[in-house]
Scaffold this motif. Structure first.
Motif, PDB file in Angstrom:
ATOM      1  N   UNK A  66       0.803  -1.220   0.000  1.00 27.14           N
ATOM      2  CA  UNK A  66       0.000   0.000   0.000  1.00 27.14           C
ATOM      3  C   UNK A  66       0.835   1.270   0.000  1.00 27.14           C
ATOM      4  N   UNK A  69      -0.001   4.573  -1.733  1.00 32.42           N
ATOM      5  CA  UNK A  69      -1.163   5.368  -1.382  1.00 32.42           C
ATOM      6  C   UNK A  69      -0.803   6.402  -0.307  1.00 32.42           C
ATOM      7  N   UNK A  71      -2.518   8.175   1.694  1.00 32.16           N
ATOM      8  CA  UNK A  71      -3.309   8.254   2.910  1.00 32.16           C
ATOM      9  C   UNK A  71      -2.872   7.261   3.967  1.00 32.16           C
ATOM     10  N   UNK A  72      -1.944   6.382   3.624  1.00 34.39           N
ATOM     11  CA  UNK A  72      -1.500   5.391   4.607  1.00 34.39           C
ATOM     12  C   UNK A  72      -0.038   5.615   4.943  1.00 34.39           C
ATOM     13  N   UNK A  93      -6.329  -0.714   9.898  1.00 35.66           N
ATOM     14  CA  UNK A  93      -5.616  -0.427   8.676  1.00 35.66           C
ATOM     15  C   UNK A  93      -4.111  -0.567   8.791  1.00 35.66           C
TER      16      UNK A  93
ATOM     17  N   UNK B   4     -14.668   6.406   5.860  1.00 37.07           N
ATOM     18  CA  UNK B   4     -14.006   5.957   4.636  1.00 37.07           C
ATOM     19  C   UNK B   4     -13.102   7.066   4.134  1.00 37.07           C
ATOM     20  N   UNK B   5     -11.814   6.786   4.033  1.00 38.96           N
ATOM     21  CA  UNK B   5     -10.885   7.815   3.548  1.00 38.96           C
ATOM     22  C   UNK B   5     -10.669   7.645   2.052  1.00 38.96           C
ATOM     23  N   UNK B   6     -10.408   6.416   1.662  1.00 39.87           N
ATOM     24  CA  UNK B   6     -10.088   6.180   0.257  1.00 39.87           C
ATOM     25  C   UNK B   6     -10.588   4.787  -0.091  1.00 39.87           C
ATOM     26  N   UNK B   9      -8.382   1.697   0.146  1.00 34.87           N
ATOM     27  CA  UNK B   9      -7.951   1.176   1.443  1.00 34.87           C
ATOM     28  C   UNK B   9      -8.975   0.277   2.115  1.00 34.87           C
TER      29      UNK B   9
END
Lengths: 95, 322, 269
Positions: A66, A69, A71-72, A93, B4-6, B9
C-alpha cells in the motif's frame, strides 16, 4: 521440540556471472552454514560459478503493497512472510 | 472503524483490486490482501501437493536398492531426490501464506491434511517404476502445467521450477516400460501387469467427476484451477492411449474406443467407490505410508534438536561466508 | 605389507582368494566397489532422513558415489578385456569377488552411525583421490580429478554433522560417541598396504594406502576434538575386504542388490 526451532531462510541465487541474485525460494536450517549447504543441494545441484546468499527470513525488511497510497503511513514490515498479517480483524488499517 | 478515507484502502476496495488482478491474469503475491477463503484453499492445495511429493518418495524409494542396472539405480535415485526437492519448493510456497512447515507436517501426520491417494497403492514389481513415471507423473504433469499460470505467485513459480525438473521423470518411466515391452516374454508380462494395476488409479488422480466437485468452480474463478477434473482426465486419456499403443501394451478397458464425433476417446471411469474408500483410509498402503513417514520424523527428532542446540551454542559466530 | 595376511592355520588361511585380474583392473575394482557398496547403503536412507533437506543431501552423496562406481567398474572391465561391463561386475560377481573395504558394507545404523562412517570414509577418499590425480594411469587420474570435488563436499557435510551431533544435546553426543565406537574397528583396513598396492604405487599408478594415514589422522582428530568427541581405541580390527572376505552384512546387501537382475539372465533393463 523438533524443527520448530529451525528458522526459515530465504535463498537468493546468481546463476551466472553478469546476472544479479534472484530469489529462488526458502528452506529451513538450524544455522547459516547448514542453510548455505542445503541451498546448494536444493537450488543449484552444484553448478559451477554460482553464488548463493541465504538470509534469515526474519531479517528481511519488506515494503508494504500500500506504500504508493498517500493516505496510509508507509509501513516497513519486518518479514517477507508475515504470518500474523492474515489474522488482523477487519477495519484495522495499520500493522 | 473510522470514516471511509479512500476506497482503495477499504476491504471492498481491496477485494475489487484482488479480483482485478485475477481477471487480468496477474499474480497475487504474499503481501497482497486476499480473501481468507482464497488463502485457506491455497494453503490446503499447496500443502497437500507438497505432502504428495514426500509420500511419493516411498513407493519409488522401495526399488532403489533393487534396481536391475546401475543406470536405472542412478536415474531412480535422482528422481526420488527431485521429489524431495519438489516437496521443499512447495512447503516453501505454502509458508508464504503464513503457516509454518512444522504445522503442515503436523496436519499431514495427524491425517487432517491428505496426500494424493495414488500413493496408497503398492509398487510390487520393477515395472511399477515404469508405470509410475509414465502414468502417475504423466497425470501429475497434465495437472501441473496449467498451475504454472495459477494466480498465486509463489505457487506458480514453484510449479514452473517443478515442471522443468519433471520433464525427465515421465520420459524415463516410458522408457523403462518400452525396454520391458521389447524384452523377454516375462518382462513384457511384467509391464502389462503394471499397466493393469496403475491405469484406473491414475485416472482417479484427477479427482471426482465435475458434478461431484463443488469447490472446483470457486477455485477456477480465483485462478487457482484452470481446467475441470473431467477435462484434465479426458486430456490425459487422449494423450496416453496412443503411447500405450507404441508400447504394445493393452489398456485394461474393454470399452475404450475412439469417438470420431467427439474427437476424444470414450473410456470407463475409475471405480469411484474404491476412490472414496482409499482416500478414507481403506487402501493397501495407507497405514504403511503414514507409519513410515511419522516414524522417520520421530526418529529424526534427536538429530533436529541437536542441530538447534548447536546453533544456540554457537550463535553470533556465523557471519559472512559460511 | 598387511600385518594380518592369511596365514596357514588361521581361520581364513585357506579361504578361496578373489579371482585374479590384471593389477590395474583389480585396483580399479577395489575403489569402484567401495563407492558402489556405500552408494547402496546411502540409497536406503531415501525417505527416512531426519529432515527433508537431508534426504536431498544423502541422495546427493549416494549419486556421486554411484557415478564414481560406474566409471571405475567400467574401466576395470575394459582393462580386464573380457567384455564385462559395469552391470556384469555389479550384479553377477559372487561375494568373494567383491573387493570393497568392510567399513562401507556395515549397516547404516542410526543417523550418527551413518555420519561417523561418512566422516571416516570421505576423509580417506579425499586423500586417496587427491594423490590419485597424479596417477601415471590417465584414466584413474581423470576419475580422481572429478571425484576430488565431490568428496570434498561429502567430507564437509559429514564434518558439519559430526560437529552438531557431538556438540549438540546430551543425547546426540552420546549417540555420536557410540557411533564412532561402532565404526572405528573398520578404520585400519582403509590404510592396509599389500602386494598389489606396493607394485602399483611403485609404478606411480596407485596410492600407497599407508601414506594416507597421517593426514587422515590430523583431519579427523581435529574434527572430533572440535566436536567434543573422543577418538575410540577399538578392541578389534575388521579386515579382509580387499581379499573378498566380508562381514555377514555383505551377503544380505548383495542379495537385495543383485536379485532382480539375476532373476532374468541376459535381459535388458
Amino acid at each position: 521440540m523438533s524443527s520448530r526451532d529451525w528458522p526459515l531462510w530465504e535463498v537468493f541465487v546468481r546463476g551466472r556471472r553478469g546476472l544479479s541474485h534472484v530469489h529462488a525460494g526458502s528452506l529451513h536450517a538450524p544455522d547459516a552454514t547448514m542453510a548455505l549447504r542445503n541451498a546448494r543441494d536444493l537450488y543449484t545441484r552444484r553448478q559451477e560459478g554460482v553464488s548463493i546468499w541465504v538470509v534469515p527470513a526474519a531479517a528481511i525488511t519488506a515494503s508494504s503493497p500500500d506504500e504508493k497510497d498517500p493516505f496510509f503511513d508507509p509501513a516497513a514490515d519486518k518479514a517477507y512472510r508475515h504470518p500474523t498479517f492474515y489474522h488482523v480483524p477487519d477495519g484495522v488499517r495499520h500493522l | 472503524m473510522g470514516p471511509r478515507i479512500d476506497p482503495v484502502g477499504e476491504p471492498e476496495g481491496r477485494e475489487h483490486e484482488f479480483h482485478a488482478v485475477i481477471d487480468a491474469d496477474g499474480r497475487i503475491e504474499p503481501r497482497d490482501w486476499m480473501p481468507e477463503a482464497y488463502r485457506k484453499t491455497l494453503v490446503r492445495q499447496i500443502a497437500q501437493h507438497a505432502h504428495s511429493e514426500i509420500i511419493g518418495m516411498q513407493p519409488e524409494g522401495n526399488w532403489i536398492t533393487r534396481a536391475p542396472s546401475l543406470k536405472r539405480k542412478a536415474i531412480l535415485m535422482a528422481k526420488v531426490q527431485d521429489e524431495a526437492g519438489h516437496g521443499l519448493y512447495l512447503y516453501s510456497a505454502a509458508e508464504t501464506l503464513g503457516v509454518g512447515r512444522d504445522e503442515l507436517l503436523d496436519l499431514l501426520h495427524s491425517g487432517r491434511q491428505k496426500y494424493s491417494s495414488i500413493f496408497n497403492y503398492p509398487t510390487l514389481t520393477w515395472a511399477d517404476m515404469g508405470a509410475i513415471g509414465w502414468l502417475v507423473d504423466g497425470a501429475a504433469i497434465t495437472n501441473q502445467v496449467p498451475l504454472c499460470r495459477c494466480s498465486y505467485g509463489p505457487y506458480a513459480r514453484a510449479m514452473v521450477r517443478i515442471c522443468k525438473e519433471e520433464s525427465f521423470h515421465q520420459r524415463q518411466g516410458f522408457e523403462i516400460l518400452l525396454t520391458l515391452a521389447r524384452g523377454t516374454a516375462e518382462q513384457k508380462a511384467m509391464a502389462q501387469d503394471a499397466l493393469d494395476r496403475w491405469w484406473y488409479p491414475s485416472l482417479a488422480m484427477f479427482g471426482p467427476p465435475d458434478a461431484e466437485s463443488p469447490n472446483s468452480e470457486r477455485s477456477m474463478r480465483w485462478g487457482i484451477k484452470r481446467f475441470s477434473n473431467d477435462e484434465l482426465r479426458q486430456k490425459f486419456v487422449d494423450m496416453t492411449v496412443p503411447q500405450a499403443e507404441v508400447l504394445g501394451l493393452t489398456v485394461p478397458d474393454p470399452d475404450l474406443r475412439w469417438d470420431e464425433e467427439r474427437g476424444h476417446y470414450d473410456f470407463t471411469s475409475p471405480d469411484w467407490e474404491e476412490f472414496w474408500r482409499v482416500i478414507g483410509g481403506d487402501g493397501p498402503c495407507n497405514e504403511q505410508r503414514m507409519a513410515h513417514r511419522v516414524g522417520a520424523h520421530a526418529e529424526g527428532a534427536w538429530v533436529r534438536e541437536a542441530a538447534t542446540a548447536y546453533a544456540a551454542k554457537h550463535a553470533g559466530r556465523q557471519v559472512g561466508a559460511a | 605389507m598387511t600385518r594380518h595376511a592369511a596365514a596357514p592355520g588361521s581361520w581364513d588361511g585357506r579361504a578361496t582368494p578373489a579371482s585374479a585380474l590384471p593389477p590395474v583392473a583389480e585396483y580399479s575394482l577395489r575403489l569402484g566397489d567401495d563407492a558402489l557398496v556405500l552408494a547402496q547403503r546411502l540409497g536406503e536412507w531415501v525417505s527416512r532422513a531426519p529432515q527433508l533437506e537431508e534426504d536431498v543431501a544423502l541422495a546427493n552423496i549416494g549419486l556421486d558415489l554411484l557415478g564414481q562406481a560406474r566409471t571405475l567398474l567400467t574401466y576395470a572391465g575394459e582393462v580386464e578385456g573380457e567384455g564385462r561391463d559395469e552391470d556384469d561386475l555389479a550384479y553377477l560377481r559372487e561375494e568373494r569377488d567383491f573387493r570393497n573395504l568392510q567399513i562401507v558394507e556395515r549397516p547404516n545404523g542410526d543417523f550418527a552411525v551413518t555420519i561417523a562412517r561418512q566422516l571416516a570414509f570421505s576423509a580417506y577418499q579425499l586423500g586417496l583421490y587427491r594423490s590419485l590425480c597424479g596417477s601415471a594411469d590417465a584414466t584413474l587420474a581423470a576419475i580422481a580429478a572429478k571425484a576430488v570435488k565431490e568428496v570434498d563436499y561429502h567430507l564437509d557435510h559429514a564434518t558439519q554433522w559430526v560437529l552438531r551431533l557431538g556438540d549438540g544435546t546430551r543425547e546426540s553426543h552420546h549417540r555420536m560417541q557410540a557411533a564412532l565406537e561402532q565404526v572405528w574397528p573398520y578404520v585400519d583396513e582403509m590404510f592396509d598396504a599389500d602386494e598389489l598396492t606396493s607394485v602399483l604405487a611403485g609404478e606411480g599408478v596407485a596410492v600407497d594406502p599407508a601414506a594416507l594415514r597421517p593426514p587422515w589422522d590430523a583431519t579427523v582428530s581435529a574434527v572430533l576434538a572440535r566436536a567434543t568427541l573422543t577418538r575410540p581405541e577399538p578392541g578389534f580390527h575388521g579386515r579382509g575386504g580387499r581379499r573378498g572376505l566380508h562381514t555377514e552384512a555383505m551377503g544380505q546387501l548383495l542379495a537385495e542388490m543383485q536379485h532382480l537382475h539375476r532373476s532374468y539372465p541376459g535381459a535388458s533393463w
